[in-house]
Scaffold this motif. Structure first.
Motif: not given
Length: 489
Positions: A277-285, A314-322, A354-359
């Motif tokens: 019931d959840t999304t493809t990925a998420y990040y926990s601080r 997806l990895s760029v957004h959730e991990a680094v540099p996201g 989302l900006y990090a995805e372009r990086l």
């Protein structure tokens, strides 16, 4: 700035209370049915840690009663969640109740003993946990489930949009401003979304032509959703793929940032109990006290609907540099109050992701045309959010209209699209933050590049942009304009 941000937060909370938004505290992705996932973010290194977890379990029946009281008041004040979202929640509770007490996700920490903890003491803790779950927590969960089925669900709104509630459009205008930290109207946001969709369609057409696909874009998206070459055949292989990508990201960061966070991150599967019931990925601080790293959680449920070509972006957004890089750096800032280092504005946090995805292009990613299409798909995904979120909650779109619009313009799988639309239904306005934040950061970068020319330093730009934590977009603009002026002097 701290004073202004705190004042804004307090005013927003008062407005949220006055509008009755606190009376809708549950959806398919948030609520007491997900509290067992807290164990992913706490440590079990001593008997005290296990005792603390037991105390949490003992208090959960009272918490469920408080949720029930809020929902009942929501019915009275006509502040109810959409039925299509809440219909998923009883099944989520069923998964918590399956089997014996020892099978409960809440019991999981007791399955392994901490090194150095006496086995007899551990056995005692396990017995206590079994009793608390069997006699207290599980009956309370079953009672709460029955309340949802017999009382709350019949009272839920049939229309997906919050705009269908009394004063619903005012509710949504407030949420749009809250999540974007702007004074943009829903009408203006809707038009920005449509313009971004049109721009991205042209870029996606270019990729389609580059791989020699003869059909139209919808046919290309259908091909991407259905061809086995784009999918792993097991959860284990999918997880290994994510781990391999994560290892490639870290070495590239020094090209783009002068300052990197001290706190590391790891990659973990999303727990099976919530994955459907959840999304493809998420990040926990990371833990604020430094006892836990950050974690990038990936969804391994049904690997046949998790495209390989989306994994880099997806990895760029959730991990680094996201998210990890930005949030970990914010937590390490000195001289700021806790709400600045451990919180912040969604438009900045998600806009940065989302900006990090372009990086990724500057990091040597997206070299395969399908991976580039994945990046465009994710950018399109956030542009579509502007259109469908405002469509559902302000312009009265049906759930199916939103699904159809999304499907016609994005290469994401049907499972992802349905989960995304239901997420927007259950969390009005939050989906607007991503693209609005990204567009502001991109505009600030373009302004800096134009003003500084050859003197523009991408590492210095990023370091300063991230150097105050997650702040409102208007404050970010003032901060970066001052930086540009200083660089020119």
């Amino acid at each position: 700035l701290s004073h202004a941000m705190l004042l804004r937060r307090l005013r927003s909370e008062r407005s949220e209370y006055a509008l009755g938004l606190y009376l809708m505290p549950i959806n398919m992705r948030s609520g007491p049915q997900h509290l067992h996932t807290l164990q992913e973010r706490v440590t079990f290194n001593s008997e005290r840690d296990y005792r603390d977890w037991l105390q949490r379990l003992q208090q959960l029946p009272q918490l469920l009663a408080e949720y029930r009281a809020l929902l009942q008041e929501g019915i009275r004040q006509e502040r109810t969640q959409a039925r299509v979202v809440m219909e998923r929640v009883p099944a989520q509770i069923d998964r918590l109740l399956a089997g014996e007490a020892e099978d409960s996700p809440f019991y999981k920490p007791f399955n392994s003993a901490t090194a150095g903890l006496d086995e007899a003491r551990m056995a005692e803790l396990r017995r206590e946990a079994s009793v608390v779950i069997a006699r207290g927590l599980n009956p309370a969960l079953a009672e709460f489930r029955e309340f949802l089925l017999t009382t709350y669900l019949p009272a839920c709104r049939e229309q997906p949009g919050i705009g269908s509630l009394p004063e619903g459009k005012a509710l949504y205008r407030f949420l749009a401003g809250y999540f974007t930290t702007t004074d943009m109207t829903p009408e203006a946001i809707h038009e920005v979304g449509k313009a971004e969709v049109a721009r991205l369609l042209e870029e996606m057409e270019d990729v389609k032509r580059s791989v020699g696909f003869a059909g139209d874009l919808q046919a290309f998206n259908t091909f991407l959703r259905s061809d086995p070459q784009f999918y792993y055949n097991s959860p284990e292989a999918l997880f290994e793929g994510y781990l391999a990508i994560a290892k490639r990201l870290d070495p590239q960061l020094v090209q783009l940032f002068g300052k990197l966070p001290r706190m590391p991150y790891g990659v973990r599967p999303i727990p099976d109990t919530i994955a459907p019931d959840t999304t493809t990925a998420y990040y926990s601080r990371p833990a604020a006290n430094g006892t836990q790293p950050g974690y990038y959680y990936v969804n391994l449920y049904r690997p046949e609907v998790r495209p390989k070509y989306e994994m880099e972006v997806l990895s760029v957004h959730e991990a680094v540099p996201g998210h990890h890089l930005q949030i970990a750096l914010a937590q390490e800032l000195e001289g700021l109050p806790l709400f600045r280092t451990t919180g912040g504005e969604t438009a900045f946090i998600e806009g940065w992701g989302l900006y990090a995805e372009r990086l990724g292009y500057q990091m040597g990613l997206y070299t395969d045309p399908y991976s580039r299409y994945g990046q465009l798909t994710y950018d399109m995904w956030r542009a579509l959010r502007l259109v469908v979120d405002t469509g559902i909650h302000y312009f009265g779109w049906s759930r199916q209209e939103a699904i159809d619009y999304f499907t016609a313009h994005a290469g994401k799988s049907e499972a992802d699209i349905v989960n995304e639309i239901d997420r927007y239904i259950g969390w009005p306005g939050q989906a607007l933050a991503y693209k609005i934040g990204q567009l502001k950061i991109l505009a600030l970068r373009e302004r800096a590049e134009d003003a500084l020319g050859d003197a523009f330093d991408i590492r210095a730009f990023h370091d300063h942009l991230l150097g105050a934590g997650a702040i409102p977009l208007d404050a970010l603009e003032r901060r970066m304009d001052a930086w540009i002026a200083n660089q020119r002097s």
